[in-house]
Design a protein around this motif. Structure first.
Motif, short mmCIF file in Angstrom:
data_model
loop_
_atom_site.label_atom_id
_atom_site.label_comp_id
_atom_site.label_asym_id
_atom_site.label_seq_id
_atom_site.Cartn_x
_atom_site.Cartn_y
_atom_site.Cartn_z
N CYS A 631 0.72 -1.00 0.14
CA CYS A 631 -0.03 0.09 -0.08
C CYS A 631 0.86 1.51 0.03
O CYS A 631 0.60 2.16 -0.57
CB CYS A 631 -0.99 0.05 1.23
N LYS A 632 1.94 1.25 0.55
CA LYS A 632 2.92 2.17 0.76
C LYS A 632 3.46 2.64 -0.48
O LYS A 632 3.76 3.68 -1.04
CB LYS A 632 4.08 2.00 1.85
N GLN A 633 3.85 1.69 -1.57
CA GLN A 633 4.40 1.79 -2.74
C GLN A 633 3.66 1.95 -3.87
O GLN A 633 3.85 2.45 -5.03
CB GLN A 633 5.32 0.43 -3.01
N LEU A 634 2.19 1.99 -3.42
CA LEU A 634 0.98 2.06 -4.32
C LEU A 634 1.18 3.32 -5.30
O LEU A 634 1.31 3.45 -6.58
CB LEU A 634 -0.23 1.76 -4.01
N PRO A 635 1.15 4.51 -4.63
CA PRO A 635 1.24 5.70 -5.26
C PRO A 635 2.50 5.94 -6.06
O PRO A 635 2.60 6.92 -7.03
CB PRO A 635 1.37 6.60 -4.06
N CYS A 636 3.36 5.28 -6.06
CA CYS A 636 4.72 5.23 -6.91
C CYS A 636 4.58 4.71 -8.18
O CYS A 636 5.36 5.15 -9.15
CB CYS A 636 5.79 4.55 -6.23
N TYR A 637 3.67 4.01 -8.45
CA TYR A 637 3.24 3.54 -9.82
C TYR A 637 2.21 4.32 -10.68
O TYR A 637 1.39 3.75 -11.50
CB TYR A 637 2.94 2.04 -9.79
N SER A 638 1.76 5.34 -10.23
CA SER A 638 0.91 6.35 -11.00
C SER A 638 1.46 6.42 -12.27
O SER A 638 0.41 6.56 -13.19
CB SER A 638 0.78 7.67 -10.32
N GLU A 639 2.46 6.66 -12.75
CA GLU A 639 2.75 6.44 -14.20
C GLU A 639 2.96 5.31 -15.07
O GLU A 639 3.10 5.42 -16.27
CB GLU A 639 4.26 7.43 -14.27
N THR A 640 2.72 4.29 -14.36
CA THR A 640 2.84 3.04 -14.97
C THR A 640 1.66 2.12 -14.63
O THR A 640 1.61 1.48 -13.71
CB THR A 640 4.09 2.10 -14.78
N PRO A 641 0.51 2.40 -15.04
CA PRO A 641 -0.59 1.87 -14.98
C PRO A 641 -0.86 0.43 -14.57
O PRO A 641 -1.58 -0.13 -14.01
CB PRO A 641 -1.79 2.28 -15.71
N ARG A 642 -0.18 -0.25 -15.82
CA ARG A 642 -0.18 -1.79 -15.57
C ARG A 642 0.23 -2.47 -14.41
O ARG A 642 -0.11 -3.34 -13.87
CB ARG A 642 0.59 -2.39 -16.93
N GLU A 643 1.42 -1.77 -13.86
CA GLU A 643 2.05 -2.41 -12.79
C GLU A 643 1.35 -1.92 -11.65
O GLU A 643 1.19 -2.69 -10.68
CB GLU A 643 3.52 -1.59 -12.89
N LYS A 644 0.64 -0.79 -11.70
CA LYS A 644 -0.08 -0.47 -10.32
C LYS A 644 -1.44 -1.29 -10.42
O LYS A 644 -1.74 -1.68 -9.35
CB LYS A 644 -0.53 1.19 -10.57
N ASN A 645 -2.00 -1.62 -11.50
CA ASN A 645 -3.04 -2.41 -11.53
C ASN A 645 -2.61 -3.77 -10.88
O ASN A 645 -3.59 -4.40 -10.05
CB ASN A 645 -3.56 -2.66 -12.94
N PHE A 646 -1.36 -4.24 -11.36
CA PHE A 646 -1.09 -5.49 -10.57
C PHE A 646 -0.73 -5.48 -9.23
O PHE A 646 -1.24 -6.42 -8.51
CB PHE A 646 0.16 -6.22 -11.62
N LEU A 647 -0.13 -4.41 -9.03
CA LEU A 647 0.20 -3.98 -7.42
C LEU A 647 -1.19 -4.30 -6.64
O LEU A 647 -1.35 -4.83 -5.72
CB LEU A 647 0.81 -2.88 -7.23
N TYR A 648 -2.19 -3.69 -7.29
CA TYR A 648 -3.66 -3.85 -6.50
C TYR A 648 -4.11 -5.29 -6.45
O TYR A 648 -4.71 -5.51 -5.27
CB TYR A 648 -4.74 -3.15 -7.42
N LYS A 649 -3.94 -6.34 -7.45
CA LYS A 649 -4.31 -7.56 -7.38
C LYS A 649 -3.28 -8.23 -6.13
O LYS A 649 -3.83 -9.08 -5.49
CB LYS A 649 -4.00 -8.11 -8.63
N CYS A 650 -2.02 -7.65 -6.04
CA CYS A 650 -1.23 -8.13 -5.21
C CYS A 650 -1.71 -7.96 -3.67
O CYS A 650 -1.60 -8.65 -2.91
CB CYS A 650 0.34 -7.73 -5.41
#
Length: 1630
Positions: A631-650
């Motif tokens: 959750c802490k790293q989630l905002p870091c991936y705002s520029e890479t939507p695919r990776e942020k989407n996957f991090l949500y799944k994680c």
């Protein structure tokens, strides 16, 4: 005698030096060198005398002679005596100094001769040179140049002379006024100094070891004074460079005190040249030598001059280097060498100059300074050791420079630092961080534009990556510096681009540490001062970036490998498990590429890996810490939507693994509050997270969603959005979209047994509140959620008992969404999702009302069917969306049909589709037929018959679908067949057959599908006819009327193909089942006949053909006569009527007989003169045979004429063949020529009216109808039909026809031959030629033996040997020779007869062009291997003598045939060669060898064969082996190598043949072919090369030399070259 002949050869070659062709000149020089190598003394003397005698010879030619002399002198220096050496020295000296002005090539060549002689006779050369090097007199510049070159080539011989030379030369320096002379003096001083230094460096090998540097110091200083103080000031750049080149080596010979004294002037003087010259390599090189000399004497002047030195050198190193310019590159190397010298003696001063330069903002200054810094770090490591901190701190500003060239240079400096221990110092970490920053550069932003002047921009990242990896893997001292420091760069976003190289380096470093301590932890967090990322941060980061595995040069693989290495630091329990799972993930990535990888499958594998990891750890605290980090790293991936989407799944997966509900609620609440709802990918990711979490925590997930909807946060969000009224509604819809999507994923993912109770009360309740929206994104989310919820209900085990009270409302809402979509385009998946939702909803209880169902079907069809298809390949995304939408429509319709599985239900569906099936737009028909086929298949697969009931609407349905089998659109045709196929099986099902029953008749429909792929109307109609036959066999009688009525309606179909198909099917059904509708036939026939003149529809033409057939059955002769009287060319209706006469075999036979009679009744042509003065009459075709030929063509073109053609096969074949022969070149009558031109333009006539072409076409058709398609195809492939039409190719065309008949129609030949024999007495010569050509070719096939035709054919051909026509006689010989191919075993029996015929052909005197003789030679070549030796021996010599004149015939065919026959004669004599014939072999040897260079390949090939056959008869194994090795067919021949080998063996075994072979080759010196003229002197030259000198008396040297001398004037350069080469070899006879 010897000397005079060498002189004569030399004179001839020397005279040829003036040839204008450079290649000939080169060859003459080579010949001179060869002459000189053989007789060096005599040759050199002759050349010397020639040059003295020909004083006016132009200097370019003198230059070539001198170069030849240099080569010979260099190669034979040890053989020269003193007198010869003296003569050469005098000549070369004279040549060199004859012209006072500079003629470089000439004088340089003479100088080179002197240098070559000086390698042995240095004293004599020096004597001559010193005689022209007198004190007080300025010498020729090449005298000085020669002295300089001598000092280089003979160091030990020249250095003892240097003292006296320098004493003489020094006064001359002041006398030299011209720059050219001064340059030569400078060059000499440079070489003298270099030689002296080399002599002094190798005193142990020197003849006088007492020589010292001091002996030259005074003279060198005097020369230095003039060069530096006077000449260096010249305006001539070339002189200044020559001076500076000399000063470098001279500085090492100056006295120490003088050098120290001169340095304050010398160094500025040399440095000043940098400003005067663009190319400064020589300046830098000389400066380096001066600096080395200064350092070697311990000069203190350097310190005083250092600033100016450094400034000048630094300016040079800052010049941009072009990699393509070696001069600039070499200058850079010399400048850096100067810096090395200064760094070793004055390191402090150097650094105090260099390091401030790094603060300059100029790119070139920084790049140059960094290059110097890197160089001295490497080359002066000891002196720089104590300066490391100072150097490191000076890089502060360059590290901030954004210029690509500067970056590259900094990276290279850091690389050098790493190897020398700099990075272990304080400040080294900044260097490492810089390297990682450059690794993280984006390749896209780094790549320069096409006009960029920065060629290194695209290499900064690559160089940095390479540097990081090399430093990590090859520099052992860096291991402790980089580990664990590099871990700090894993998590910060700005280093994302460097992840792959970082991970690779970290893996290598970790593995090295594991080798040292296998069980210890790799990361010691206690010593890290809190800067290292935690195990949770590492895991989260590496897992997130692995979701996009091929990005950044494959960071997925690199990240997973690093995870595997760090398993113990991540968690102690993971080692064994990860050792199994991570390699499987890596193997999966190896199997795919970025394009082929399924992102969904890959993410699922990573999530399974995560779930498995969490299961192995089984620690709530660890899991909660991991979720917190995610959750802490989630905002870091705002520029890479695919990776942020996957991090949500994680995050969802991790929360699902924990049992702490408060943690779950807390994290879900945080996610809802912090999500960026404006981003679609973010909304998707959030929904996935909630869905995955709901698998384990359904109640908590729903409760958290409910709380958020009611919370102040949600209200505040809406309130904030309302402040900006222009965008408030849109922003609120985005939040609602995310929440709705969350509910959908919760419904889809949660356990099915829990969902049913929650779906209406908790899930859909919130969904219903949002249906009244116009936002497309919210609509899509609503539809997706309804779809997922409906699917979840349907897949539940209790779905059958579930009563969905909100079903109708949801269906209505979905239809509203569908109707709101634009009808002409497909932009969003709303249609598809809504149809899927309806599909699931329809299957739930309660059932929909009938009107509602009709509205659903109508609305969905209108939404998608009329849409214009996207052109294939234009928009892949839209095409894929369309296909998915169509599949959704299919599923919806089948779901509705499932509710009413009766014929009536099926009829309702088809009625909805019927308007689209009959649409004038092809794409609508295709879609409707596809849906119909799908519904029928579904109906058939789910058919359950409890009682035998009629399928009452079968006829209507078949009548609707079957004509569409001929639709213009291929896909529609395929689907129509599928519909008919399903309907027939439905009928069988209603008749009581089981579902797995397979009916042979119905199954034939599937095989007919292939005929519907191509849009050929004939194929389509034929296939439709077959389909109609199948329908007729399986259609119940009571359905026939309705079927026909429906098909009659189809006659007016706007698609003409379907109209024609309906007609074909009606006729087929009438034929199969016509007994029931017989009264309809007269009416149908009447209609079709009335349309004959108005239309070309096939069914009307068929009716007309039937009428003509009936008429002809009663009045055969009258019909034939009437049709023959039709105007030529026949129009299409007449042709159609002719073809109608082929319906019934007996009638066809009678008609063909009548046409043959008409064709032969009249003469084929009449002769007339178009003009009174024309030389030959024109042949004009007669009308009756021409009309009969055209009619015969039309009748035989009908497929039904086959039996009649077979019955009259021989008569038809021979008549048409002879018709072709006598119409070659025959013209149409004038009135028909005009009509033929008009019809060709207007396409009125389907056939060619030209007499010969019409006969050829008729023969083709007759053969096809007679079952000889293979004959026609073979003739077509070989182009033989066209040959038959032309006078030039007619014979060949007949032969190919006979060959094809023999191969594919053998059983028909006896009767054909009988007919042909009767024609051999024809009054038309061309018919005799045609029949003879055909019979002759038959003898080329083995079929004559199989059919026992050989004897009769031989007798028949032999009888034609005395024919008055030469072509007939020639073809008789060809036929007799063909026995060798067809009946080789019969040749011996007929040998005397065959040989007599062939020899008679050789002696045929009536043939002016010798074509009969040519045929005889070709025939003999084929027969010789097969006849009895006793029959051959008496004629062998006669044949050899008779064919010999043809060897040199101007015609290629004669040369080739005669030479090949000569080879066969030799082959026949193997082992039994009489001396008389051996004479012929020897006599033919030279011509055969020379004709290997014949310009025609067949002749050269024949020579290869003949020589291979001659070899054994010469009784020389080596020669025979050489022929076999080099002369194989198809192998490339190196003619020179082969001729050399052949001549070597000839002269070794048969030296007595020399004179004969040379005299024969002399004959070919005058050949008209250039290649043979060139080969003839080659042959002579190789013979001379390999024969022993004592056999020279066989050769008339005077004649040969004169002939070669004449060849030197040949217009072809290649000939002149070979002549010169051979002249060079004649020295052997000297």
């Amino acid at each position: 005698m010897t000397e005079s002949y060498v002189k004569k050869l030399s004179t001839i070659l020397l005279d040829a030096v003036t040839d204008k062709d450079p290649l000939v000149q080169e060859q003459v020089c080579s010949a001179l060198c060869a002459l000189g190598d053989s007789q060096p003394e005599e040759a050199l003397r002759a050349w010397e005398e020639y040059l003295w005698q020909h004083g006016k010879l132009a200097h370019p030619y003198r230059t070539m002679i001198l170069r030849a002399m240099e080569v010979v002198v260099s190669n034979h220096i040890s053989e020269l005596d003193k007198d010869m050496a003296r003569a050469i020295i005098l000549l070369a000296s004279s040549e060199m100094t004859k012209a006072k002005e500079l003629v470089y090539d000439w004088q340089q060549a003479a100088s080179n001769v002197l240098v070559a002689v000086g390698k042995r006779f240095i004293g004599r050369v020096m004597e001559e040179m010193l005689s022209k090097f007198q004190p007080g007199i300025l010498p020729h510049c090449f005298v000085v140049q020669t002295l300089a070159n001598l000092s280089v080539s003979n160091v030990f011989g020249m250095v003892p002379f240097l003292t006296s030379i320098l004493n003489t030369m020094l006064p001359m320096l002041g006398m030299a006024k011209h720059d050219t002379m001064r340059v030569v003096f400078c060059c000499a001083l440079q070489h003298f100094s270099e030689s002296t230094l080399e002599y002094l460096a190798n005193l142990d090998q020197a003849p006088d070891p007492t020589v010292r540097k001091d002996a030259f110091a005074t003279d060198i200083f005097s020369a230095y004074h003039i060069l530096f103080h006077n000449w260096l000031q010249s305006r001539e750049a070339k002189l200044r460079l020559a001076v500076v080149e000399a000063l470098g080596p001279m500085s090492h010979l100056l006295p120490s005190e003088k050098l120290e004294e001169q340095l304050p002037k010398l160094l500025p003087g040399v440095l000043a040249l940098y400003r005067k010259h663009a190319e400064t390599f020589h300046v830098s090189k000389s400066l380096g030598q001066i600096l080395e000399a200064a350092v070697s004497v311990g000069s203190r002047t350097l310190e005083v001059q250092l600033d100016s030195l450094l400034a000048a050198l630094h300016a040079q190193v800052c010049v941009p280097v072009e990699s393509s310019s070696p001069v600039v590159m070499n200058n850079q190397k010399e400048v850096l060498r100067c810096f090395t010298v200064l760094a070793c003696c004055l390191p402090d001063r150097l650094l105090s100059f260099l390091l401030p330069k790094l603060d300059a903002s100029n790119e070139r200054t920084r790049v140059g300074t960094l290059q110097v810094l890197r160089h001295i770090i490497n080359s002066a490591a000891a002196q720089m050791e104590v300066k490391k901190p100072f150097i490191l701190s000076s890089l502060r500003l360059p590290l901030l420079d954004t210029n690509s060239k500067v970056k590259r240079a900094v990276v290279q400096v850091i690389s050098a630092m790493a190897h020398h221990g700099y990075l272990e110092q304080p400040g080294g970490e900044a260097m490492i961080e810089y390297i990682v920053q450059q690794c993280a550069l984006s390749p896209e932003t780094e790549r320069p534009g096409p006009d960029s002047e920065d060629p290194t921009a695209n290499s900064v990242r690559a160089v940095s990556i390479s540097t990081l990896y090399l430093v990590s893997t090859t520099v052992d001292r860096m291991s402790d510096v980089l580990w664990p420091y590099l871990l700090e760069f894993l998590t910060p976003l700005r280093f994302t681009g460097a992840l792959t190289p970082l991970c690779k380096s970290l893996v290598h470093l970790a593995q090295k540490r594991q080798e040292v301590g296998a069980d210890a932890l790799l990361i010691q967090y206690d010593d890290s001062k809190g800067t290292l990322p935690s195990p949770y941060a590492i895991t989260t980061r590496l897992l997130a970036v692995s979701s996009n595995p091929y990005l950044g040069d494959g960071r997925g693989v690199a990240s997973l490998r690093l995870l595997s290495v760090l398993h113990r630091d991540i968690h102690p329990l993971l080692g064994q498990r990860w050792a199994t799972t991570i390699p499987l993930l890596l193997d999966y990535l190896d199997e795919y590429t970025e394009e082929s990888l399924s992102q969904k499958e890959w993410e699922e594998k990573l999530l399974m890996f995560l779930r498995d990891t969490l299961t192995v750890v089984s620690d709530n605290t660890w899991t909660c810490q991991l979720s917190l980090e995610m959750c802490k790293q989630l905002p870091c991936y705002s520029e890479t939507p695919r990776e942020k989407n996957f991090l949500y799944k994680c995050i969802g997966t991790t929360l699902g693994a924990t049992s702490r509900k408060e943690v779950v609620r807390e994290h879900l609440q945080e996610l809802l509050e912090t999500a960026r709802y404006q981003e679609e990918a973010e909304r998707e990711g959030l929904a996935h997270c909630f869905g995955i979490c709901a698998i384990s925590h359904l109640d908590d997930t729903l409760a958290q969603l409910e709380d958020f909807v009611k919370s102040d946060v949600f209200r505040k969000s809406v309130g904030i959005f309302n402040i900006f009224k222009d965008r408030s509604e849109n922003e609120v819809d985005k939040v609602k979209s995310a929440l709705i999507l969350c509910y959908g994923h919760v419904a889809a993912q949660a356990p099915r047994e829990l969902v049913l109770a929650k779906v209406e009360s908790d899930i859909l309740r919130n969904v219903f509140q949002c249906f009244h929206t116009k936002d497309p994104a919210l609509k899509l989310c609503l539809v997706q959620t309804v779809c997922m919820a409906s699917q979840a209900i349907c897949s539940s085990a209790q779905a059958g008992s579930f009563h969905f009270s909100q079903k109708a409302e949801l269906v209505a809402q979905m239809m509203e969404f569908i109707r709101a979509e634009p009808p002409d385009s497909l932009r969003t998946p709303i249609r598809k999702k809504a149809m899927l939702a309806c599909t699931y909803l329809v299957s739930l209880e309660p059932a929909l009302e009938e009107q509602t169902q009709a509205d659903v079907i109508h609305g969905c069809l209108h939404s998608i069917m009329a849409m214009v298809p996207v052109p294939e390949g234009e928009d892949g995304h839209q095409e894929s969306l369309y296909l998915d939408t169509m599949h959704a429509l299919e599923d919806l319709l089948t779901s509705l049909l499932r509710r009413n599985m009766t014929p009536q239900g099926l009829q309702i569906m088809v009625e909805h589709l019927s308007p689209w099936i009959k649409s004038p737009r092809g794409h609508e028909r295709t879609r409707a037929l596809g849906l119909s086929a799908c519904l029928l298949r579904f109906f058939l697969e789910h058919l359950h018959i409890s009682a035998l009931v009629p399928f009452h609407n079968l006829g209507l349905l078949v009548g609707l679908f079957s004509p569409r089998c001929a639709d213009l659109w291929s896909a529609t045709r395929q689907e129509a067949v599928s519909c008919v196929y399903s309907l027939l099986y439905l009928q069988l099902g209603y008749e009581g057959f089981s579902r797995d029953y397979r009916d042979d008749v119905a199954e034939r429909l599937l095989t007919l599908k292939d005929g519907l792929v191509h849009p050929d109307p004939a194929i389509l109609l034929h296939t439709c006819h077959s389909i109609a036959q199948i329908i007729g066999k399986r259609l119940p009688p009571d359905q026939l009327i309705s079927l026909l009525l429906t098909m009659f309606e189809g006659l007016g179909d706007p698609d003409k193909n379907c109209s024609r198909a309906a007609t074909v099917m009606i006729n087929s059904l009438l034929k199969e089942r016509g007994n029931m509708l017989l009264e309809k036939v007269p009416e149908i026939v009447s209609v079709l006949r009335s349309k004959l003149q108005e239309t070309r529809e096939e069914y009307i033409l068929q009716a007309a053909q039937h009428s003509v057939y009936l008429l002809a059955s009663q009045h055969r002769t009258a019909v034939v006569s009437s049709l023959l009287g039709s105007p030529l060319p026949f129009d299409s209706h007449t042709c159609t009527l002719w073809r109608a006469l082929a319906v019934e075999p007996s009638l066809t036979t009678q008609v063909l007989g009548l046409l043959l009679e008409k064709m032969s009744r009249d003469v084929p042509f009449k002769e007339s003169r178009a003009f009174l003065l024309s030389c030959s009459p024109d042949r004009v075709a007669t009308l009756l045979p021409l009309a009969a030929t055209c009619a015969l063509h039309e009748v035989t073109s009908a497929p039904a004429s086959g039996p009649a053609v077979l019955e009259l096969y021989p008569q038809l074949f021979v008549a048409l063949l002879l018709r072709i022969s006598c119409t070659v070149g025959v013209q149409l009558p004038r009135n028909l020529q005009a009509k033929e031109k008009r019809s060709a333009c207007s396409a009125l006539a389907p056939r060619n009216l030209e007499p010969c072409s019409s006969a050829v076409d008729a023969l083709q058709t007759m053969l096809l109808r007679g079952g000889n398609e293979d004959v026609v195809q073979r003739m077509e492939l070989e182009g033989a039909w066209e040959l038959l039409r032309t006078s030039a190719g007619h014979e060949e065309g007949v032969a190919r026809l006979a060959s094809a008949m023999a191969k594919f129609a053998g059983p028909r030949l006896p009767l054909v031959m009988k007919e042909l024999v009767n024609s051999q007495s024809s009054v038309y010569e061309i018919q005799r030629v045609t029949s003879t050509a055909f019979l002759a070719e038959l003898l080329n096939s083995n079929v004559v033996n199989d059919l026992m035709l050989l004897e009769s054919l031989l007798d028949n051909l032999a009888a034609r040997q005395k024919d008055t026509c030469a072509s007939v006689r020639r073809l008789v010989l060809r036929g007799l020779a063909n026995i060798a191919s067809s009946s080789p075993d019969k040749v011996r029996a007929h040998g005397p007869q065959l040989l007599t015929a062939m020899i008679g052909g050789l002696d045929d005197g009536d043939d002016r062009h010798s074509l009969v003789a040519l045929e005889a030679m070709v025939g003999l070549a084929r027969l010789l291997d097969l006849v009895e030796p006793r029959d051959l021996r008496p004629v062998l010599l006669h044949v050899a003598i008779r064919i010999r004149p043809f060897f040199d015939s101007e015609k290629m065919e004669f040369r080739s045939a005669s030479i090949r026959l000569f080879g066969y004669l030799n082959k026949a004599c193997h082992g039994d060669c009489e001396d008389v014939f051996l004479e012929q072999v020897v006599g033919g040897l030279a011509p055969l060898l020379l004709h290997l260079r014949d310009p025609q390949a067949p002749v050269a090939g024949a020579c290869r064969f003949a020589l291979r056959m001659c070899g054994p008869n010469l009784e020389c194994e080596e020669l025979a082996a050489a022929f076999q090795k080099h002369l194989q067919e198809g192998w490339s021949l190196h003619f020179g190598e082969f001729l050399n080998t052949t001549c070597k063996h000839l002269m070794h075994h048969f030296p007595d043949l020399l004179g004969r072979l040379v005299s024969t080759s002399l004959f070919y010196f005058k050949s008209s072919w250039e290649d043979i003229r060139a080969a003839a002197p080659m042959l002579t030259g190789f013979l001379v090369l390999h024969v022993e000198p004592e056999h020279r008396l066989q050769v008339d040297l005077e004649q040969l030399t004169a002939a070669l001398q004449l060849l030197l004037k040949d217009p072809a350069p290649a000939v002149r070259m070979k002549a010169a080469e051979t002249l060079g070899r004649l020295v052997k006879f000297a």
